[in-house]
Design a protein around this motif. Structure first.
Motif, mmCIF file in Angstrom:
data_model
loop_
_atom_site.group_PDB
_atom_site.id
_atom_site.type_symbol
_atom_site.label_atom_id
_atom_site.label_comp_id
_atom_site.label_asym_id
_atom_site.label_seq_id
_atom_site.Cartn_x
_atom_site.Cartn_y
_atom_site.Cartn_z
ATOM 1 N N ASP A 10 8.183 -8.677 1.332
ATOM 2 C CA ASP A 10 8.454 -7.444 2.085
ATOM 3 C C ASP A 10 8.923 -6.329 1.157
ATOM 4 O O ASP A 10 8.524 -5.176 1.308
ATOM 5 N N PHE A 11 9.767 -6.679 0.197
ATOM 6 C CA PHE A 11 10.259 -5.676 -0.751
ATOM 7 C C PHE A 11 9.120 -5.149 -1.626
ATOM 8 O O PHE A 11 9.069 -3.959 -1.939
ATOM 9 N N LEU A 12 8.204 -6.024 -2.024
ATOM 10 C CA LEU A 12 7.045 -5.576 -2.796
ATOM 11 C C LEU A 12 6.169 -4.640 -1.974
ATOM 12 O O LEU A 12 5.689 -3.624 -2.488
ATOM 13 N N HIS A 13 5.962 -4.961 -0.700
ATOM 14 C CA HIS A 13 5.187 -4.076 0.172
ATOM 15 C C HIS A 13 5.856 -2.712 0.279
ATOM 16 O O HIS A 13 5.199 -1.669 0.172
ATOM 17 N N SER A 14 7.150 -2.711 0.511
ATOM 18 C CA SER A 14 7.895 -1.455 0.639
ATOM 19 C C SER A 14 7.830 -0.645 -0.653
ATOM 20 O O SER A 14 7.585 0.567 -0.634
ATOM 21 N N ALA A 15 8.047 -1.311 -1.783
ATOM 22 C CA ALA A 15 8.009 -0.630 -3.075
ATOM 23 C C ALA A 15 6.614 -0.083 -3.357
ATOM 24 O O ALA A 15 6.467 1.041 -3.852
ATOM 25 N N TYR A 16 5.593 -0.866 -3.016
ATOM 26 C CA TYR A 16 4.216 -0.395 -3.188
ATOM 27 C C TYR A 16 4.003 0.891 -2.392
ATOM 28 O O TYR A 16 3.488 1.886 -2.913
ATOM 29 N N GLY A 17 4.407 0.878 -1.129
ATOM 30 C CA GLY A 17 4.244 2.055 -0.284
ATOM 31 C C GLY A 17 4.981 3.263 -0.831
ATOM 32 O O GLY A 17 4.439 4.374 -0.883
ATOM 33 N N GLY A 18 6.212 3.062 -1.262
ATOM 34 C CA GLY A 18 7.003 4.165 -1.807
ATOM 35 C C GLY A 18 6.413 4.734 -3.081
ATOM 36 O O GLY A 18 6.391 5.954 -3.283
ATOM 37 N N GLU A 19 5.912 3.876 -3.940
ATOM 38 C CA GLU A 19 5.316 4.335 -5.202
ATOM 39 C C GLU A 19 4.014 5.094 -4.950
ATOM 40 O O GLU A 19 3.734 6.087 -5.618
ATOM 41 N N ARG A 20 3.232 4.645 -3.977
ATOM 42 C CA ARG A 20 1.993 5.362 -3.649
ATOM 43 C C ARG A 20 2.317 6.742 -3.071
ATOM 44 O O ARG A 20 1.640 7.718 -3.371
ATOM 45 N N LEU A 21 3.365 6.815 -2.237
ATOM 46 C CA LEU A 21 3.795 8.116 -1.717
ATOM 47 C C LEU A 21 4.226 9.029 -2.858
ATOM 48 O O LEU A 21 3.867 10.204 -2.897
ATOM 49 N N ALA A 22 5.005 8.496 -3.788
ATOM 50 C CA ALA A 22 5.470 9.297 -4.922
ATOM 51 C C ALA A 22 4.295 9.774 -5.759
ATOM 52 O O ALA A 22 4.258 10.931 -6.197
ATOM 53 N N HIS A 23 3.333 8.908 -5.977
ATOM 54 C CA HIS A 23 2.145 9.265 -6.751
ATOM 55 C C HIS A 23 1.468 10.508 -6.160
ATOM 56 O O HIS A 23 1.226 11.499 -6.861
ATOM 57 N N MET A 24 1.208 10.475 -4.879
ATOM 58 C CA MET A 24 0.517 11.601 -4.235
ATOM 59 C C MET A 24 1.413 12.836 -4.142
ATOM 60 O O MET A 24 0.948 13.958 -4.336
ATOM 61 N N ARG A 25 2.679 12.634 -3.850
ATOM 62 C CA ARG A 25 3.618 13.755 -3.760
ATOM 63 C C ARG A 25 3.693 14.489 -5.097
ATOM 64 O O ARG A 25 3.643 15.717 -5.139
ATOM 65 N N GLY A 64 -0.096 -10.690 -4.206
ATOM 66 C CA GLY A 64 -1.067 -11.777 -4.239
ATOM 67 C C GLY A 64 -1.376 -12.352 -2.870
ATOM 68 O O GLY A 64 -1.145 -11.719 -1.848
ATOM 69 N N GLY A 65 -1.898 -13.565 -2.858
ATOM 70 C CA GLY A 65 -2.184 -14.256 -1.611
ATOM 71 C C GLY A 65 -3.431 -13.739 -0.929
ATOM 72 O O GLY A 65 -4.191 -12.946 -1.472
ATOM 73 N N PRO A 66 -3.651 -14.188 0.310
ATOM 74 C CA PRO A 66 -4.841 -13.777 1.051
ATOM 75 C C PRO A 66 -4.775 -12.300 1.447
ATOM 76 O O PRO A 66 -3.698 -11.721 1.537
ATOM 77 N N THR A 67 -5.926 -11.725 1.700
ATOM 78 C CA THR A 67 -6.004 -10.340 2.147
ATOM 79 C C THR A 67 -5.703 -10.296 3.639
ATOM 80 O O THR A 67 -6.401 -10.922 4.436
ATOM 81 N N ASN A 68 -4.647 -9.584 3.998
ATOM 82 C CA ASN A 68 -4.211 -9.465 5.390
ATOM 83 C C ASN A 68 -3.741 -8.047 5.662
ATOM 84 O O ASN A 68 -3.469 -7.289 4.738
ATOM 85 N N ASP A 69 -3.603 -7.719 6.935
ATOM 86 C CA ASP A 69 -3.005 -6.448 7.335
ATOM 87 C C ASP A 69 -1.493 -6.589 7.366
ATOM 88 O O ASP A 69 -0.972 -7.614 7.816
ATOM 89 N N TYR A 70 -0.805 -5.559 6.888
ATOM 90 C CA TYR A 70 0.655 -5.522 6.928
ATOM 91 C C TYR A 70 1.094 -4.126 7.312
ATOM 92 O O TYR A 70 0.477 -3.139 6.909
ATOM 93 N N THR A 71 2.136 -4.056 8.066
ATOM 94 C CA THR A 71 2.779 -2.776 8.316
ATOM 95 C C THR A 71 3.771 -2.572 7.182
ATOM 96 O O THR A 71 4.598 -3.445 6.905
ATOM 97 N N VAL A 72 3.668 -1.446 6.515
ATOM 98 C CA VAL A 72 4.528 -1.173 5.366
ATOM 99 C C VAL A 72 5.493 -0.059 5.732
ATOM 100 O O VAL A 72 5.084 1.023 6.129
#
Length: 184
Positions: A10-25, A64-72
């Motif tokens: 969950d923390f990796l998902h959250s960090a991924y989302g935050g970093e992608r937001l920062a990238h675009m911002r 990693g792991g299988p490809t699934n949908d996640y709410t981030v």
């Protein structure tokens, strides 16, 4: 290898989302700085946007792991203002990561024995410390109507380490060679 523990995942998902937001911002704010005549502050925003992308990609790989949908759920600074205000948003976002987010995420990954997540969080944490300082320096100058006096910004494509004007022979965070650094 996929992360085994749900909290670290969950923390990796959250960090991924935050970093992608920062990238675009930061790419958006780079255009504002360029338009206002801050060529080197624009360069800094563009370079650090790349570093944030490096962090996001590292986090994504560690999930990693299988490809699934996640709410981030990820925090993000929003606003489209002048360069001084945008730099404050950048400073606030970086300090949040340095003082609150990444220390907690890193602690959880260490507790859960998630070595890859530990590395990814540590790389991001160390780079974000540098980013906060660089953005503060840029803001102090922009408040006086001045631009940064730099030739280039170099980013390590492995960990996001960021430095002005010349890449080190060896990245002080991850050990990557000088030749790998990306120049902006």
């Amino acid at each position: 290898m996929a992360v085994k523990n749900d909290m670290t995942k969950d923390f990796l998902h959250s960090a991924y989302g935050g970093e992608r937001l920062a990238h675009m911002r930061y790419l958006t704010w780079s255009k504002v700085a360029e338009k206002e005549g801050f060529k080197n502050i624009a360069k800094l925003f563009t370079a650090i946007a790349y570093a944030e992308r490096v962090h996001a990609e590292n986090h994504f790989k560690e999930i990693g792991g299988p490809t699934n949908d996640y709410t981030v759920t990820a925090g993000g600074v929003f606003g489209y203002n002048n360069t001084v205000d945008n730099l404050q948003g950048a400073i606030d976002g970086e300090l949040h990561e340095v003082e609150q987010m990444y220390p907690v995420y890193l602690n959880a990954a260490e507790f859960q024995g998630e070595k890859g997540a530990q590395r990814s969080f540590r790389y991001a944490l160390e780079a974000e410390k540098i980013h906060a300082k660089m953005f503060k320096e840029a803001q102090d100058l922009a408040k006086e109507g001045k631009d940064l006096d730099i030739e280039a910004v170099y980013i390590c494509p492995v960990c996001g380490h960021t430095i002005y004007d010349e890449a080190p022979d060896k990245c002080p965070v991850c050990g990557a060679k000088k030749e790998l650094y990306k120049k902006f």
